[in-house]
Every structure is written in C-alpha cells, then in structure tokens.
Design an enzyme around this catalytic site. Sequence first.
Site, short mmCIF file in Angstrom:
data_model
loop_
_atom_site.label_atom_id
_atom_site.label_comp_id
_atom_site.label_asym_id
_atom_site.label_seq_id
_atom_site.Cartn_x
_atom_site.Cartn_y
_atom_site.Cartn_z
CG ASP A 57 -61.76 -18.67 -5.21
OD1 ASP A 57 -61.05 -19.64 -5.53
OD2 ASP A 57 -62.53 -18.67 -4.24
CG ASP A 142 -53.05 -19.16 -3.77
OD1 ASP A 142 -52.61 -19.71 -2.75
OD2 ASP A 142 -53.90 -19.70 -4.51
CD GLU A 144 -53.07 -22.94 -1.86
OE1 GLU A 144 -53.67 -23.98 -1.53
OE2 GLU A 144 -53.60 -22.01 -2.50
#
Length: 263
Positions: A57, A142, A144
């Site tokens: 990534d 994503d 987090e």
Amino acid sequence: MRRLLLALLPLATLLSGCSSTDYDLMQTASIPPRFHDTDPQNFGDRTPQHHNIHGIDVSKWNGDIDWMKVKNSGVSFAFIKATEGKDRVDTRFPEYWQKARAAGIPYAPYHFYYFCSTADDQADWFIANVPKSAVYLPPVLDVEWNGESKTCRHRPTPDEVRVEMKRFMDRLEAHYGKRPIIYTSVDFHRDNLVDQFKEHHFWVRSVAKHPGEVYVERRWAFWQYTSTGVIPGIDGATDINVFAGSAKNWKNWVAAVSQPKQN
C-alpha cells in the site's frame, strides 16, 4: 482446504459455513520471503511467508515508483491512497493507479476517513476524484483513530462510527458496484468493530503479532504485517501485506471482484 476456498470466493459464498478463523488455514509449506524487511518481527509459526500472495500500500510519501520493477519483484496487488476527509486528494494517486494498471498489478484506491465531516461529504469527495476505471479491486475505507491530527481528533461513539461507515460504504457500493473493503487498526477495531460488518472483507494492520491474537473473532482477507519493507522499485520503507488465501484463491477472487455487480 475446501472450506478455505469457499471463504475466499465472492461475498455471498464467503458467508457460507466458515468459521471466523478459516481465512488463515493455510496448508502450504513455508514460502521464502520475496522482500526484505529492515525490522522483521517474530510471528511464530504463522508467519506472513506462509502466504503466497503479497502486495503493497502506497501514498505520495513513497515518491517515484518503478512499477514494472515492483511487479517483477513479486508484488501481486497495490492499495493506493486516493482521498482523505472531504477536501484532500493524494497528489500521486492519478499517476500511481494508471502506472500500476499499465504494469499489470491489480489495484484499489483507499480513502482515509475523518470523523469531523459527514459520510456524505466524504463519499461525494471520493466519487468526484476517483473515476470508475481507478477502482479495479474494491475501494477501501481506512478507519483508524487519528490522534496525531492537527485538525480532527474527534472520537464518536461506536454506534456513530458504524452508522457513518455504513453510509459511506453504501454510497461507494451504489456508485462503483463493488462492496468496499475495510482497513483498520487494532485499537479502532477493538473500540468499534468487534463482531460488526461481517459481510465485508477486512484488511487488518498487525505488525507485532499475528492477527488471530489481536483481532477478536475476525475473519480477515488482507494482513498488513510491516511498515518497514524494502521493495525493489520503491525507495524507502514500504508497507507490505498478504492475502489470506492461495494463488488459486487469489485468481478466483480477483476475477470475481474486478467486475461491477449486476443490478
């Protein structure tokens, strides 16, 4: 092994009779590392090298990338940062996804979510900046905690988190015809995602222990196991990931998810 195959076929099949740990029931012999790691961890018997399919990534911070050299080193897929929040685009995204495609590397864009703007604002931003041709593998959300952010450290309740995630992913699935993958970290998963979103593929970060030790009853499809990898064709440290299944599983899965769902 048949149950592992079923676990890695398209989503409807994924849910048929597999336990939460089936993704990682690899029966192959250990495979020598394809890449170097400047800070390798001891994962015990269940090392990333037991998996056949490795990928990377990347974001603009990876700089210039020789995508053919990356492909020839054994990289099988690339997750590429596209957008962040409601107003940021990764400046290398258009270049990266087109060069990954030219090199024959399956690719997917990812969006870094900010909990200081709405799911619809962020979905609008992603859709405005990510053409359908840039979504070969399913798009990635994503999620987090971002404690280092100078602009957004807000932490909603778990219920609020899940409502926002669902709205964002529903918007992307409706537009691109592909159900998003969820990327997450150990603490965020513990706080918000245990036993949730079972119909989605998960990409989990776990750089010190095997995911089975730190993600409660979570069946995962991708494992980010290091941020200190050395990949030919990329200068500096690079994140490396593995796919849970065999090379045959991978081929079947890519063939299935690279096509939009038919309404």
